[in-house]
Design a protein around this motif. Sequence first.
Motif, PDB file in Angstrom:
ATOM      1  N   ILE A   3     -32.255  34.299   4.500  1.00  0.00           N
ATOM      2  CA  ILE A   3     -33.593  33.756   4.353  1.00  0.00           C
ATOM      3  C   ILE A   3     -33.634  32.474   5.169  1.00  0.00           C
ATOM      4  O   ILE A   3     -32.834  31.557   4.928  1.00  0.00           O
ATOM      5  N   ASN A   4     -34.518  32.438   6.155  1.00  0.00           N
ATOM      6  CA  ASN A   4     -34.611  31.284   7.058  1.00  0.00           C
ATOM      7  C   ASN A   4     -33.246  30.923   7.645  1.00  0.00           C
ATOM      8  O   ASN A   4     -32.896  29.758   7.777  1.00  0.00           O
ATOM      9  N   GLY A   5     -32.472  31.954   7.955  1.00  0.00           N
ATOM     10  CA  GLY A   5     -31.168  31.770   8.567  1.00  0.00           C
ATOM     11  C   GLY A   5     -30.048  31.419   7.609  1.00  0.00           C
ATOM     12  O   GLY A   5     -28.899  31.265   8.027  1.00  0.00           O
ATOM     13  N   ILE A   6     -30.336  31.310   6.318  1.00  0.00           N
ATOM     14  CA  ILE A   6     -29.328  30.968   5.309  1.00  0.00           C
ATOM     15  C   ILE A   6     -28.816  32.253   4.672  1.00  0.00           C
ATOM     16  O   ILE A   6     -29.598  33.054   4.144  1.00  0.00           O
ATOM     17  N   GLU A   7     -27.512  32.458   4.718  1.00  0.00           N
ATOM     18  CA  GLU A   7     -26.885  33.643   4.110  1.00  0.00           C
ATOM     19  C   GLU A   7     -27.016  33.570   2.590  1.00  0.00           C
ATOM     20  O   GLU A   7     -26.683  32.558   1.973  1.00  0.00           O
ATOM     21  N   ILE A   8     -27.508  34.660   2.000  1.00  0.00           N
ATOM     22  CA  ILE A   8     -27.693  34.757   0.551  1.00  0.00           C
ATOM     23  C   ILE A   8     -26.683  35.763   0.010  1.00  0.00           C
ATOM     24  O   ILE A   8     -26.671  36.914   0.428  1.00  0.00           O
ATOM     25  N   ASN A   9     -25.855  35.304  -0.929  1.00  0.00           N
ATOM     26  CA  ASN A   9     -24.845  36.183  -1.519  1.00  0.00           C
ATOM     27  C   ASN A   9     -25.203  36.645  -2.929  1.00  0.00           C
ATOM     28  O   ASN A   9     -24.527  37.494  -3.490  1.00  0.00           O
ATOM     29  N   ALA A  10     -26.262  36.084  -3.496  1.00  0.00           N
ATOM     30  CA  ALA A  10     -26.672  36.462  -4.849  1.00  0.00           C
ATOM     31  C   ALA A  10     -27.067  37.939  -4.885  1.00  0.00           C
ATOM     32  O   ALA A  10     -27.623  38.466  -3.923  1.00  0.00           O
ATOM     33  N   LYS A  11     -26.794  38.587  -5.989  1.00  0.00           N
ATOM     34  CA  LYS A  11     -27.159  39.992  -6.186  1.00  0.00           C
ATOM     35  C   LYS A  11     -28.444  40.138  -7.004  1.00  0.00           C
ATOM     36  O   LYS A  11     -29.067  41.191  -7.017  1.00  0.00           O
ATOM     37  N   LYS A  12     -28.829  39.045  -7.693  1.00  0.00           N
ATOM     38  CA  LYS A  12     -30.019  39.071  -8.547  1.00  0.00           C
ATOM     39  C   LYS A  12     -30.751  37.741  -8.419  1.00  0.00           C
ATOM     40  O   LYS A  12     -30.194  36.741  -7.964  1.00  0.00           O
ATOM     41  N   PHE A  13     -32.012  37.762  -8.849  1.00  0.00           N
ATOM     42  CA  PHE A  13     -32.774  36.517  -8.897  1.00  0.00           C
ATOM     43  C   PHE A  13     -33.661  36.505 -10.141  1.00  0.00           C
ATOM     44  O   PHE A  13     -33.955  37.549 -10.721  1.00  0.00           O
ATOM     45  N   ALA A  14     -34.055  35.304 -10.542  1.00  0.00           N
ATOM     46  CA  ALA A  14     -34.935  35.120 -11.689  1.00  0.00           C
ATOM     47  C   ALA A  14     -36.327  34.792 -11.175  1.00  0.00           C
ATOM     48  O   ALA A  14     -36.481  34.051 -10.197  1.00  0.00           O
ATOM     49  N   TYR A  15     -37.336  35.338 -11.840  1.00  0.00           N
ATOM     50  CA  TYR A  15     -38.718  35.156 -11.409  1.00  0.00           C
ATOM     51  C   TYR A  15     -39.581  34.858 -12.631  1.00  0.00           C
ATOM     52  O   TYR A  15     -39.504  35.559 -13.639  1.00  0.00           O
ATOM     53  N   ASP A  16     -40.418  33.832 -12.539  1.00  0.00           N
ATOM     54  CA  ASP A  16     -41.276  33.451 -13.663  1.00  0.00           C
ATOM     55  C   ASP A  16     -42.587  34.228 -13.714  1.00  0.00           C
ATOM     56  O   ASP A  16     -43.456  33.932 -14.515  1.00  0.00           O
ATOM     57  N   ASP A  65     -29.229  23.069  -6.952  1.00  0.00           N
ATOM     58  CA  ASP A  65     -28.536  22.235  -5.966  1.00  0.00           C
ATOM     59  C   ASP A  65     -28.654  22.802  -4.548  1.00  0.00           C
ATOM     60  O   ASP A  65     -28.079  22.257  -3.612  1.00  0.00           O
ATOM     61  N   LYS A  66     -29.452  23.881  -4.394  1.00  0.00           N
ATOM     62  CA  LYS A  66     -29.721  24.471  -3.080  1.00  0.00           C
ATOM     63  C   LYS A  66     -31.192  24.865  -3.010  1.00  0.00           C
ATOM     64  O   LYS A  66     -31.670  25.629  -3.837  1.00  0.00           O
ATOM     65  N   VAL A  67     -31.876  24.352  -2.035  1.00  0.00           N
ATOM     66  CA  VAL A  67     -33.265  24.759  -1.786  1.00  0.00           C
ATOM     67  C   VAL A  67     -33.242  25.697  -0.586  1.00  0.00           C
ATOM     68  O   VAL A  67     -32.818  25.318   0.498  1.00  0.00           O
ATOM     69  N   ILE A  68     -33.670  26.910  -0.787  1.00  0.00           N
ATOM     70  CA  ILE A  68     -33.679  27.907   0.281  1.00  0.00           C
ATOM     71  C   ILE A  68     -35.023  27.888   1.001  1.00  0.00           C
ATOM     72  O   ILE A  68     -35.083  27.882   2.224  1.00  0.00           O
ATOM     73  N   VAL A  69     -36.112  27.890   0.238  1.00  0.00           N
ATOM     74  CA  VAL A  69     -37.469  27.824   0.794  1.00  0.00           C
ATOM     75  C   VAL A  69     -38.265  26.825  -0.041  1.00  0.00           C
ATOM     76  O   VAL A  69     -38.418  27.002  -1.250  1.00  0.00           O
ATOM     77  N   LYS A  70     -38.766  25.778   0.601  1.00  0.00           N
ATOM     78  CA  LYS A  70     -39.586  24.777  -0.082  1.00  0.00           C
ATOM     79  C   LYS A  70     -40.985  25.316  -0.315  1.00  0.00           C
ATOM     80  O   LYS A  70     -41.427  26.257   0.363  1.00  0.00           O
ATOM     81  N   GLN A  71     -41.697  24.695  -1.237  1.00  0.00           N
ATOM     82  CA  GLN A  71     -43.090  25.068  -1.454  1.00  0.00           C
ATOM     83  C   GLN A  71     -43.866  24.908  -0.155  1.00  0.00           C
ATOM     84  O   GLN A  71     -43.663  23.947   0.588  1.00  0.00           O
ATOM     85  N   PHE A  72     -44.727  25.868   0.104  1.00  0.00           N
ATOM     86  CA  PHE A  72     -45.609  25.903   1.272  1.00  0.00           C
ATOM     87  C   PHE A  72     -44.866  26.111   2.595  1.00  0.00           C
ATOM     88  O   PHE A  72     -45.464  26.017   3.647  1.00  0.00           O
ATOM     89  N   GLU A  73     -43.578  26.419   2.536  1.00  0.00           N
ATOM     90  CA  GLU A  73     -42.796  26.733   3.728  1.00  0.00           C
ATOM     91  C   GLU A  73     -42.770  28.255   3.877  1.00  0.00           C
ATOM     92  O   GLU A  73     -42.715  28.980   2.880  1.00  0.00           O
ATOM     93  N   ASP A  74     -42.806  28.743   5.085  1.00  0.00           N
ATOM     94  CA  ASP A  74     -42.700  30.183   5.316  1.00  0.00           C
ATOM     95  C   ASP A  74     -41.263  30.652   5.095  1.00  0.00           C
ATOM     96  O   ASP A  74     -40.313  29.921   5.389  1.00  0.00           O
ATOM     97  N   ALA A  75     -41.122  31.841   4.579  1.00  0.00           N
ATOM     98  CA  ALA A  75     -39.813  32.460   4.385  1.00  0.00           C
ATOM     99  C   ALA A  75     -39.669  33.625   5.349  1.00  0.00           C
ATOM    100  O   ALA A  75     -40.541  34.489   5.404  1.00  0.00           O
ATOM    101  N   ILE A  76     -38.579  33.618   6.098  1.00  0.00           N
ATOM    102  CA  ILE A  76     -38.289  34.718   7.020  1.00  0.00           C
ATOM    103  C   ILE A  76     -37.045  35.438   6.500  1.00  0.00           C
ATOM    104  O   ILE A  76     -35.975  34.831   6.409  1.00  0.00           O
ATOM    105  N   PHE A  77     -37.217  36.695   6.133  1.00  0.00           N
ATOM    106  CA  PHE A  77     -36.135  37.504   5.565  1.00  0.00           C
ATOM    107  C   PHE A  77     -35.529  38.368   6.675  1.00  0.00           C
ATOM    108  O   PHE A  77     -36.248  38.981   7.448  1.00  0.00           O
ATOM    109  N   SER A  78     -34.203  38.406   6.732  1.00  0.00           N
ATOM    110  CA  SER A  78     -33.504  39.246   7.710  1.00  0.00           C
ATOM    111  C   SER A  78     -32.197  39.745   7.104  1.00  0.00           C
ATOM    112  O   SER A  78     -31.744  39.259   6.078  1.00  0.00           O
ATOM    113  N   GLU A  79     -31.605  40.703   7.780  1.00  0.00           N
ATOM    114  CA  GLU A  79     -30.334  41.292   7.324  1.00  0.00           C
ATOM    115  C   GLU A  79     -29.170  40.508   7.822  1.00  0.00           C
ATOM    116  O   GLU A  79     -28.996  39.858   8.699  1.00  0.00           O
TER     117      GLU A  79
END
Length: 79
Positions: A3-16, A65-79
Amino acid sequence: MKINGIEINAKKFAYDRCHKIYLLEDLKDEEDASYYDYEILNIKDLADTYKNSCSLRFISNWKLDKVIVKQFEDAIFSE
């Protein structure tokens, strides 16, 4: 996944179910998020969840302790 060039290793996420998206990095994160009634989803659903969430959306890790995408910032997803 990246996401935005940051490698994501998480297998799950929490959503409100609105705009808060937190990557779950371990079992304790998942247990805490579940306790606070967050929806726990598979990481493969992250891009669609992000695109369909409210405009206040952001992506962070559960420990905050890690911000991947800030509010109002675009998120670019890639493999």
